[in-house]
Each structure stands twice: as C-alpha cells, then as structure tokens.
Design a protein around this motif. Structure first.
Motif, PDB file in Angstrom:
ATOM      1  N   ILE A   1     -34.918 -30.913 -25.262  1.00 39.35           N
ATOM      2  CA  ILE A   1     -35.109 -31.050 -26.808  1.00 39.35           C
ATOM      3  C   ILE A   1     -36.145 -30.090 -27.207  1.00 39.35           C
ATOM      4  N   PHE A   2     -36.212 -29.373 -28.165  1.00 37.22           N
ATOM      5  CA  PHE A   2     -37.012 -28.240 -28.606  1.00 37.22           C
ATOM      6  C   PHE A   2     -37.947 -29.129 -29.603  1.00 37.22           C
ATOM      7  N   CYS A   3     -39.515 -28.889 -29.799  1.00 39.79           N
ATOM      8  CA  CYS A   3     -40.180 -29.164 -30.500  1.00 39.79           C
ATOM      9  C   CYS A   3     -40.895 -27.983 -31.323  1.00 39.79           C
ATOM     10  N   LEU A   4     -40.791 -27.774 -32.328  1.00 45.43           N
ATOM     11  CA  LEU A   4     -41.149 -26.517 -33.119  1.00 45.43           C
ATOM     12  C   LEU A   4     -42.027 -26.877 -34.273  1.00 45.43           C
ATOM     13  N   SER A   5     -42.955 -25.874 -34.354  1.00 46.04           N
ATOM     14  CA  SER A   5     -43.919 -25.814 -35.769  1.00 46.04           C
ATOM     15  C   SER A   5     -44.550 -24.451 -35.753  1.00 46.04           C
TER      16      SER A   5
ATOM     17  N   SER B   1     -30.327 -32.222 -35.450  1.00 45.26           N
ATOM     18  CA  SER B   1     -31.436 -31.424 -35.917  1.00 45.26           C
ATOM     19  C   SER B   1     -32.421 -31.990 -36.987  1.00 45.26           C
ATOM     20  N   PHE B   2     -33.365 -32.084 -36.980  1.00 47.68           N
ATOM     21  CA  PHE B   2     -34.389 -32.964 -37.894  1.00 47.68           C
ATOM     22  C   PHE B   2     -35.621 -32.010 -38.173  1.00 47.68           C
TER      23      PHE B   2
ATOM     24  N   CYS C   1     -30.432 -30.989 -26.276  1.00 49.77           N
ATOM     25  CA  CYS C   1     -29.621 -32.082 -27.103  1.00 49.77           C
ATOM     26  C   CYS C   1     -30.336 -32.434 -28.418  1.00 49.77           C
ATOM     27  N   GLY C   2     -31.192 -31.575 -29.077  1.00 49.48           N
ATOM     28  CA  GLY C   2     -31.650 -31.693 -30.269  1.00 49.48           C
ATOM     29  C   GLY C   2     -33.071 -30.828 -30.656  1.00 49.48           C
ATOM     30  N   LEU C   3     -33.212 -30.780 -31.963  1.00 47.51           N
ATOM     31  CA  LEU C   3     -34.378 -30.281 -32.502  1.00 47.51           C
ATOM     32  C   LEU C   3     -35.155 -31.115 -33.345  1.00 47.51           C
ATOM     33  N   LEU C   4     -36.478 -31.112 -32.837  1.00 46.88           N
ATOM     34  CA  LEU C   4     -37.334 -32.073 -33.729  1.00 46.88           C
ATOM     35  C   LEU C   4     -38.464 -30.645 -34.232  1.00 46.88           C
ATOM     36  N   SER C   5     -38.287 -30.402 -35.513  1.00 47.42           N
ATOM     37  CA  SER C   5     -39.072 -29.260 -36.393  1.00 47.42           C
ATOM     38  C   SER C   5     -40.161 -30.136 -37.167  1.00 47.42           C
TER      39      SER C   5
END
Length: 298
Positions: A53-57, A263-264, A188-192
């Motif tokens: 999963i991607f954790c973006l900021s 995607s969130f 399997c997902g993006l948490l931005s």
C-alpha cells in the motif's frame, strides 16, 4: 514530536535514510525521482511482501505536519518490528511486514516544502525563482512546486481541467515519478495524508459498483478508527481540490482510475495556537495505525 514547522527537507530526508540503514533487514530506501529544482524525492519501503500500500503526503509546502507524521509512523513500526511488540495491543507489526509492503512517500513536493521556510530564494534555478516571484504570492501561502504547478491538480484523470493554455496533465517531474511508482509496484490501496480538516475522502472508480462499495466499506471502517468524518465523491465526480470542489486532477483519483484499487485522502486537522504540540500529538494518535488497520481489513 519535534516542531514540524522548522523541519527542513534535509532533516526529513536524513530521517528516512537513517531508518533504512538502521533497520536494513526490513526497510529499503529509494529515490523515485527528482524535482525540477534537482531535489531528490525519497521513498522508504517497509516489509517483505509482494503487494504494497502507498502512504503519501507532502504535495504542498503548506503541509508541515503530515510528512513528519509519516516518518514517525515508520519509526514506530520498525521499533515494534524489532522488539516484537504489538502496537496498541492489537497489531502484529512483524506479521504485517512479513506479508505486506508499505511504501512511504512523505514528501512528494520538496521544492514547495523548502519555499515555505526559505522563501523563493530556496529555489536555485534563477528562471523558476523569478517566475515564482512574479506571481506575487507570499511564500507561506504558496501551494505549487518550483515551476508554479499545483501537484494536487496535475494528474491525468478523467476530470482533469486545464487552467493555463500551455498546461498539460503529468507535466511535472514529481507527478511523473509518482505515476511510475504506481505502475511499477503491485498494490492494494493508496492512503494519501494531508492537512485541512478531520475527514476521510474515498475516490470512486467509474462503472465499478462492487469496487466502490468496497471503498465505501473501508472508508467507513477507517472513519470509525480515526474518529474523523467521511465524504465521498458527489455525483460521481470523485476528484476534490483542497476546498472540496470536484473537477481537478488529483493523485487519489488517478490511482483509483488506473490501478482500480481503493484510494483515500485522510485530512488531519491543522494544529495551531498555544496548544499546537498537544494538537499534533492528538492528531497523530488518531491516524498512526490506519495503514495497519487498512491491511487487516482487506
């Protein structure tokens, strides 16, 4: 937690590199691209799994708190892994990192981040620096990168809207770097993560009722875990600016459309005033286990 307003790009970069060096068995440091002003965009991968999963900021320089939140998450996760601890007496971090991979990109826009504290003088390219000064926007209100482009609106989604004659989607180095990573890693997902107000937005995939129902279910679950409130994409638009208006090219909508995965955007309440440090601690505690909870909920 250190004062996030005073953390420089170099501070954040070094913290990420140090995590990868100290916990090399479980953490890997990678540069995914360079900004237009030649600053490297770092990523740390935690875990040994194939799917991630991607954790973006850090899409704008105004966001001073979520880049440090993501680095603190990494520090907390690797310490729990090293010690064999359960976080919050629930999450088996060792098991998660054995089966999954978490890709942390805390600072996608290093140029904008440096502009906030160093004014436009922080931009080394004299042409870009002069172009930015001509916009007559105070450096602590500036939301773009070193070329004056807002990365939150630069992704080639079906809702992308051109604001200038010569502007094109995915025109920026930072945007291209993130798109390459999205395409390279099975995920399997993006948490931005962003700062604005305490809410969770989920982004819809067009013509995919089952996938959107899954996103809704996961968003509801994350909302309960964080005590934030939840919003979706009204009228199928699915693409919000920072003020909540649909119609621009965000990374969250791009990921939903291209990768066809949930995607969130998770917006933390911006801490300010005399109780700023207490607010920072409180906001961090609300979100620090969300990546783990997301994986346990799949």
């Amino acid at each position: 937690m250190p004062d996030t307003r005073s953390c420089t790009y170099e501070d954040l970069y070094y913290e990420m590199w140090e995590i990868s060096q100290r916990y090399s068995q479980i953490a890997q440091f990678r540069v995914i691209g360079k900004s237009h002003d030649e600053r490297m965009i770092p990523m740390v991968e935690l875990g040994k799994g194939t799917n991630c999963i991607f954790c973006l900021s850090g899409l704008t320089g105004l966001d001073r708190q979520t880049p440090m939140f993501l680095i603190r998450m990494m520090q907390e996760y690797v310490k729990a892994w090293e010690s064999g601890w359960k976080m919050e007496e629930i999450y088996e971090v060792g098991e998660v990192l054995q089966n999954w991979r978490l890709c942390f990109i805390p600072l996608l826009n290093p140029d904008g981040y440096e502009i906030y504290t160093g004014d436009f003088q922080a931009i080394r390219n004299p042409i870009y620096r002069q172009m930015l000064r001509m916009q007559e926007i105070p450096s602590q209100e500036y939301t773009g990168n070193s070329r004056g482009v807002d990365l939150r609106k630069n992704f080639p989604t079906q809702y992308y809207q051109r604001k200038q004659v010569m502007q094109q989607p995915a025109s920026e180095n930072e945007t291209k770097a993130l798109i390459r990573i999205f395409q390279e890693y099975p995920s399997c997902g993006l948490l931005s993560f962003d700062h604005f107000r305490n809410r969770i937005l989920y982004f819809k995939q067009s013509k995919s009722f089952a996938a959107n129902q899954k996103s809704y279910r996961l968003a509801r679950h994350l909302q309960k875990c964080s005590s934030y409130y939840m919003e979706n994409s009204e009228n199928g638009q699915g693409d919000f600016s920072v003020a909540g208006r649909p119609g621009t090219g965000s990374p969250e909508q791009f990921y939903a459309e291209i990768c066809h995965k949930p995607s969130f955007r998770i917006e933390t309440l911006e801490a300010e005033g005399k109780t700023r440090e207490e607010q920072l601690q409180s906001e961090y505690r609300k979100i620090h286990t969300l990546p783990l909870e997301y994986l346990f909920s799949l």
